[in-house]
Motif scaffolding. Sequence first.
Motif, PDB file in Angstrom:
ATOM      1  N   SER A  28      -5.275 -11.425   3.016  1.00 46.85           N
ATOM      2  CA  SER A  28      -5.073 -10.576   4.196  1.00 46.85           C
ATOM      3  C   SER A  28      -5.797 -11.094   5.423  1.00 46.85           C
ATOM      4  CB  SER A  28      -5.535  -9.152   3.875  1.00 46.85           C
ATOM      5  OG  SER A  28      -4.786  -8.686   2.768  1.00 46.85           O
TER       6      SER A  28
ATOM      7  N   ALA B  13       1.300   3.164  -2.391  1.00 49.27           N
ATOM      8  CA  ALA B  13       0.509   4.205  -3.067  1.00 49.27           C
ATOM      9  C   ALA B  13      -0.759   4.370  -2.239  1.00 49.27           C
ATOM     10  CB  ALA B  13       0.168   3.769  -4.484  1.00 49.27           C
TER      11      ALA B  13
ATOM     12  N   ARG C  44       0.813  -1.212   0.000  1.00 46.92           N
ATOM     13  CA  ARG C  44       0.000   0.000   0.000  1.00 46.92           C
ATOM     14  C   ARG C  44       0.846   1.262   0.000  1.00 46.92           C
ATOM     15  NH1 ARG C  44      -5.463  -0.260   0.849  1.00 46.92           N
ATOM     16  NH2 ARG C  44      -6.327  -2.237   1.541  1.00 46.92           N
TER      17      ARG C  44
ATOM     18  N   ARG D 141      -6.312  12.470  -6.158  1.00 48.44           N
ATOM     19  CA  ARG D 141      -7.589  11.817  -5.909  1.00 48.44           C
ATOM     20  C   ARG D 141      -8.672  12.791  -5.489  1.00 48.44           C
ATOM     21  NH1 ARG D 141      -8.769   7.372  -3.514  1.00 48.44           N
ATOM     22  NH2 ARG D 141     -10.873   8.179  -3.909  1.00 48.44           N
TER      23      ARG D 141
ATOM     24  N   ARG E 112      -3.072   7.161   0.748  1.00 48.22           N
ATOM     25  CA  ARG E 112      -3.344   8.451   1.380  1.00 48.22           C
ATOM     26  C   ARG E 112      -2.194   9.011   2.193  1.00 48.22           C
ATOM     27  NH1 ARG E 112      -8.906   6.377   3.772  1.00 48.22           N
ATOM     28  NH2 ARG E 112      -7.468   4.690   4.080  1.00 48.22           N
TER      29      ARG E 112
ATOM     30  N   TYR F  55      -0.791  11.830  -3.751  1.00 47.95           N
ATOM     31  CA  TYR F  55      -1.921  10.912  -3.982  1.00 47.95           C
ATOM     32  C   TYR F  55      -3.219  11.618  -3.604  1.00 47.95           C
ATOM     33  CZ  TYR F  55      -5.260   7.107  -3.139  1.00 47.95           C
ATOM     34  OH  TYR F  55      -6.386   6.304  -3.144  1.00 47.95           O
TER      35      TYR F  55
ATOM     36  N   ASP G 171      -7.003  -2.618  -6.653  1.00 48.84           N
ATOM     37  CA  ASP G 171      -7.572  -3.086  -5.394  1.00 48.84           C
ATOM     38  C   ASP G 171      -8.034  -4.524  -5.579  1.00 48.84           C
ATOM     39  OD1 ASP G 171      -8.553  -1.867  -2.616  1.00 48.84           O
ATOM     40  OD2 ASP G 171      -9.953  -3.386  -3.300  1.00 48.84           O
TER      41      ASP G 171
ATOM     42  N   HIS H  98       2.280  -5.387   7.141  1.00 53.15           N
ATOM     43  CA  HIS H  98       0.989  -5.192   6.490  1.00 53.15           C
ATOM     44  C   HIS H  98       1.092  -3.872   5.724  1.00 53.15           C
ATOM     45  CE1 HIS H  98      -3.716  -5.513   6.754  1.00 53.15           C
ATOM     46  NE2 HIS H  98      -3.243  -5.706   5.538  1.00 53.15           N
TER      47      HIS H  98
ATOM     48  N   VAL I 264       4.246  -1.212  -6.934  1.00 53.55           N
ATOM     49  CA  VAL I 264       3.095  -2.115  -6.820  1.00 53.55           C
ATOM     50  C   VAL I 264       1.928  -1.431  -7.507  1.00 53.55           C
ATOM     51  CG1 VAL I 264       2.677  -1.386  -4.418  1.00 53.55           C
ATOM     52  CG2 VAL I 264       1.534  -3.397  -5.328  1.00 53.55           C
TER      53      VAL I 264
ATOM     54  N   GLY J 297     -12.270   4.886   4.525  1.00 53.64           N
ATOM     55  CA  GLY J 297     -12.213   4.636   5.968  1.00 53.64           C
ATOM     56  C   GLY J 297     -12.830   3.317   6.356  1.00 53.64           C
TER      57      GLY J 297
END
Length: 365
Positions: A224, A47, A45, A58, A49, A54, A94, A342, A90, A111
């Motif tokens: 995950s 890439a 992750r 966005r 927030r 980014y 999604d 993670h 990467v 969120g």
Amino acid sequence: MSTTAQSRPRAAHGELRAPRDLTASPFLAAARGRRPARLPVWFMRQAGRSLPEYRALREGVPMLKALFDPEMIAEITLQPVRRLGVDAAVFFSDIVVPLVAAGIDVDIVPGTGPVVAAPVRDADAIARMPELDPARLEPVIEGTRLVVDRLGETPLIGFAGAPFTLASYLIEGGPSRTHERTKALMHSEPALWHDLAARLAGIAVTFLRGQVEAGADAVQLFDSWAGALTLREYREFVQPHSARVLAAVADLDVPRIHFGVGTGELLPAMRDAGADVVGVDWRVPLDEAVRRLTANGEPTPVVQGNLDPALLQASWPVIEAEVRRIAAEGRAAAAHIFNLGHGVPPGADPEVLTRIVELVHSLEP
Ligand SMILES: Cc1c2[nH]c(c1CCC(=O)O)Cc1[nH]c(c(CCC(=O)O)c1C)Cc1[nH]c(c(CCC(=O)O)c1C)Cc1[nH]c(c(C)c1CCC(=O)O)C2
């Protein structure tokens, strides 16, 4: 893994593109089990927030629109490579992208994560699960081609969600900590479970093959939420379907990384599913992970990980000590790819990530 990174011609915009020269890539060397010239690092992750660029790009663009816009996919994938100096890109996508492309009504709620309009919980819903027409992925595959055209000698990691993690979103209807509906269906209706998991494995295969044929140099299968499973559940209900995904891309001759969270007890079973690299979360020291993976005389594995993402908020001396410890533990493996345990949390400081990359590159591989 036999061929060099130069041996696979890539189709791009209807003609064959001259393959990129990735023979010097520390990430690909490590992923193929060779001790690299320097310790490679990238972040799950990376890439997202945590990067101001980014957030700016966005601004006002819904997530699903961004995920199917080739130019946005390319630019967002490249942002962390430029800023952080990581050894791999990467693909900005999604795990629910192939489900959306297949026509399933899934939204990504900021969120929260993926939210499914009509959860899949019975035989009729499973029988109605659509197959994925590769043509529906075209904007995403065009994004892959644009990324590869602009990446230079940085390898690109493609990815897909594993059948269990995807099934959990579809059955629960959104994120879940305990996955009780998923586990109840798995145990109470095993034939239905295996039908759904097999369909999701097929969708994951189509998604991964599209990315690699468009130029991705490695793939990661994200399971995950597999840590919610017992070893018995994993082996009986999940491993066969993840193994099918990993086997179905073996002919493409790119390294395959298999990752999950809370998977300390599952690592050997995840490796047995066909991974070239085992991604380890922050809970299991890498040298202990190697011990578990070689307990019955198996070959020494390649491992990826495993700094606790929460420690990105700690003071630099704490982070530095942890990075040095993890690099030392990783030397027990055939090769080590440094990563978090993670994904990068949205509130992470990109300056800290850049400093970690510099520190990792100064350490013995
Ligand atoms: C479980 C999972 C998902 N998606 C993914 C996983 C497996 C990886 C992991 O376990 O972290 C895969 C994924 N999704 C995304 C990435 C980053 C790719 C990259 O770094 O280029 C990755 C690797 C983009 C994204 N996918 C999502 C974001 C956040 C969207 C935003 O608000 O910008 C990004 C950057 C949305 C998403 N999508 C999902 C979640 C849990 C969320 C987070 C919800 C939130 O915290 O807002 C499902």
